[in-house]
Motif scaffolding. Sequence first.
Motif, PDB file in Angstrom:
ATOM      1  N   GLY A 179      25.280  21.964-123.980  1.00 13.35           N
ATOM      2  CA  GLY A 179      25.978  22.822-124.945  1.00 13.35           C
ATOM      3  C   GLY A 179      24.996  23.757-125.628  1.00 13.35           C
ATOM      4  N   ARG A 180      25.165  23.944-126.947  1.00 11.43           N
ATOM      5  CA  ARG A 180      24.369  24.928-127.678  1.00 11.43           C
ATOM      6  C   ARG A 180      23.599  24.279-128.828  1.00 11.43           C
ATOM      7  NH1 ARG A 180      24.361  29.135-124.867  1.00 11.43           N
ATOM      8  NH2 ARG A 180      25.033  31.137-125.627  1.00 11.43           N
ATOM      9  N   ILE A 181      22.333  24.701-128.990  1.00 17.69           N
ATOM     10  CA  ILE A 181      21.611  24.406-130.234  1.00 17.69           C
ATOM     11  C   ILE A 181      21.911  25.553-131.194  1.00 17.69           C
ATOM     12  CG2 ILE A 181      19.345  24.290-131.336  1.00 17.69           C
ATOM     13  CD1 ILE A 181      18.297  22.903-128.849  1.00 17.69           C
ATOM     14  N   ALA A 241      30.108  34.901-130.352  1.00 18.64           N
ATOM     15  CA  ALA A 241      29.535  36.253-130.245  1.00 18.64           C
ATOM     16  C   ALA A 241      28.848  36.507-128.910  1.00 18.64           C
ATOM     17  CB  ALA A 241      28.554  36.500-131.386  1.00 18.64           C
ATOM     18  N   CYS A 242      28.405  35.437-128.236  1.00 21.96           N
ATOM     19  CA  CYS A 242      27.799  35.648-126.907  1.00 21.96           C
ATOM     20  C   CYS A 242      28.481  34.797-125.852  1.00 21.96           C
ATOM     21  CB  CYS A 242      26.305  35.396-126.921  1.00 21.96           C
ATOM     22  SG  CYS A 242      25.541  35.683-125.313  1.00 21.96           S
ATOM     23  N   SER A 243      28.366  33.477-125.929  1.00 25.96           N
ATOM     24  CA  SER A 243      28.907  32.678-124.823  1.00 25.96           C
ATOM     25  C   SER A 243      30.432  32.801-124.751  1.00 25.96           C
ATOM     26  CB  SER A 243      28.443  31.220-124.903  1.00 25.96           C
ATOM     27  OG  SER A 243      29.095  30.519-125.917  1.00 25.96           O
ATOM     28  N   VAL A 296      21.147  29.445-130.137  1.00 26.54           N
ATOM     29  CA  VAL A 296      20.008  29.713-129.254  1.00 26.54           C
ATOM     30  C   VAL A 296      20.565  29.829-127.836  1.00 26.54           C
ATOM     31  CG1 VAL A 296      17.772  28.898-128.424  1.00 26.54           C
ATOM     32  CG2 VAL A 296      18.492  28.386-130.768  1.00 26.54           C
ATOM     33  N   CYS A 297      20.456  31.048-127.265  1.00 24.74           N
ATOM     34  CA  CYS A 297      21.117  31.365-126.002  1.00 24.74           C
ATOM     35  C   CYS A 297      20.091  31.399-124.875  1.00 24.74           C
ATOM     36  CB  CYS A 297      21.774  32.731-126.148  1.00 24.74           C
ATOM     37  SG  CYS A 297      22.460  33.395-124.639  1.00 24.74           S
ATOM     38  N   HIS A 298      20.567  31.136-123.658  1.00 25.25           N
ATOM     39  CA  HIS A 298      19.654  31.155-122.516  1.00 25.25           C
ATOM     40  C   HIS A 298      19.014  32.527-122.320  1.00 25.25           C
ATOM     41  CE1 HIS A 298      18.095  30.156-118.526  1.00 25.25           C
ATOM     42  NE2 HIS A 298      18.158  28.919-118.980  1.00 25.25           N
ATOM     43  N   SER A 299      19.724  33.589-122.677  1.00 22.58           N
ATOM     44  CA  SER A 299      19.136  34.921-122.473  1.00 22.58           C
ATOM     45  C   SER A 299      17.967  35.169-123.428  1.00 22.58           C
ATOM     46  CB  SER A 299      20.185  36.023-122.567  1.00 22.58           C
ATOM     47  OG  SER A 299      20.719  36.097-123.850  1.00 22.58           O
ATOM     48  N   ASP A 300      17.871  34.399-124.523  1.00 20.49           N
ATOM     49  CA  ASP A 300      16.684  34.507-125.379  1.00 20.49           C
ATOM     50  C   ASP A 300      15.416  34.177-124.587  1.00 20.49           C
ATOM     51  OD1 ASP A 300      17.952  35.224-127.823  1.00 20.49           O
ATOM     52  OD2 ASP A 300      18.628  33.160-128.061  1.00 20.49           O
ATOM     53  N   GLY A 335      17.734  36.292-131.377  1.00 20.97           N
ATOM     54  CA  GLY A 335      18.904  35.591-131.915  1.00 20.97           C
ATOM     55  C   GLY A 335      20.087  36.528-132.081  1.00 20.97           C
ATOM     56  N   HIS A 336      21.164  36.290-131.309  1.00 18.95           N
ATOM     57  CA  HIS A 336      22.304  37.218-131.351  1.00 18.95           C
ATOM     58  C   HIS A 336      23.641  36.536-131.620  1.00 18.95           C
ATOM     59  CE1 HIS A 336      21.311  36.232-127.103  1.00 18.95           C
ATOM     60  NE2 HIS A 336      22.596  35.935-127.076  1.00 18.95           N
ATOM     61  N   GLU A 337      23.630  35.211-131.852  1.00 18.08           N
ATOM     62  CA  GLU A 337      24.894  34.516-132.166  1.00 18.08           C
ATOM     63  C   GLU A 337      24.864  34.124-133.647  1.00 18.08           C
ATOM     64  OE1 GLU A 337      25.893  32.511-127.829  1.00 18.08           O
ATOM     65  OE2 GLU A 337      25.174  31.195-129.403  1.00 18.08           O
ATOM     66  N   ILE A 338      25.259  35.073-134.503  1.00 16.97           N
ATOM     67  CA  ILE A 338      24.952  34.941-135.938  1.00 16.97           C
ATOM     68  C   ILE A 338      26.206  34.866-136.812  1.00 16.97           C
ATOM     69  CG2 ILE A 338      23.514  35.862-137.792  1.00 16.97           C
ATOM     70  CD1 ILE A 338      22.318  37.811-135.635  1.00 16.97           C
TER      71      ILE A 338
HETATM   72 ZN   LIG Z   1      23.502  35.119-125.482  1.00 17.37          ZN
END
Ligand SMILES: [Zn+2]
Length: 356
Positions: free
Chosen positions: A347-349, A161-163, A42-46, A75-78
């Motif tokens: 961090g990341r969820i 894939a993103c961060s 789950v990214c901040h850009s979402d 959702g883009h970090e898959i």
């Molecule tokens: Zn992202």
Amino acid sequence: MSAEAMHRYKLVEFGRPVEAVDEPLPELSGTEVLLRISACGVCHSDLHLIDGHFDLGQGQKLDMSRAMKLPHVLGHEIVGTVLAAGPDAGAVPMGERRLIYPWIGCGQCATCQAGDEQLCLKPRALGVNVDGGFGTHVVVPHSRYLIDIEGLDETLACTYACSGLTAYGALKKIGRLGEGDKALVIGAGGVGLAAVHLASAVLGVQPYVADLDPAKREAALKGGALAAVDPADPDLRKSLLKETGGFAAVIDFVGASSTAELGVGLLRKGGHFVSVGLFGGAITLPLPTLAMRGISLTGSYVGSLQDLKELVELIRRNGTYPLPVTPRPLDDVQTSLDALRGGKVVGRIVLEPAAR
Ligand SMILES: [Zn+2]
Ligand SMILES: [Zn+2]
């Protein structure tokens, strides 16, 4: 077709919570590949995509509502396992786990042909322009976007894939620095910390770090930063310029007016400022100083498919960076987004559908 169904969360209206939708698995056409998702960050850009806009500063907004047709799965970090393929997909790694490169372009234009699909004017980015990973399944247009992560932890690997890619892509814009050159990373959140970790491999130097939060400065020092400074210190610019003679490279992972002004002001002659963060804002820049100082200002947006492959290889060789990841069941997607918006996430969820 099996009786297996897709359980996904869709953004139905901008600014509203995502909604659960159950549908049969899609019929695949052409080279399409279907994956069963095991992890999605789950990214901040979402959050910006849910809002439907980015803040451009001075009251201006970048409207995303035309690029994103609703209802839409974010959702883009898959990471997922290959489940099925279309009639023209050729040899695909059926049953194997893969990281998905999500920044997919049209594949036809000169930019895509040059390998910069993330900059395509007709993007098909997963989770941005087409359905992404907040669900149990995702369709990828071609198996070339799948990257082998054998041996790597998938909860962490999805974030590459993103961060991770954003950090690596920005560092690559600068490349190897010269003898005695100094670099500064502004913003020691997840992406900034990844950049600190990757800097010695890509830039050849350990960077300075600037962050308002003492805990993040501490994390940056632990992560290998040469020094960590407080951007709120009124004497910072003067003391840093005296100490370093100006930075050859500054990477701004915040992207606010204040951080960009600080970063551009700290460049040495001929230095490079790379703007990455999407916080929002604007700066005014006296043009003669741009010319006379010979500085360059560059934007960096995620990275290419090749960059992501390189990053995964680099992590295989040198080990990963310390990003705290919190796995949560897929059905916690909205509470996870709310927590991120509330600034409560360290961090990341990472959503894990299997944990339903
Ligand atoms: Zn992202
Ligand atoms: Zn294209």
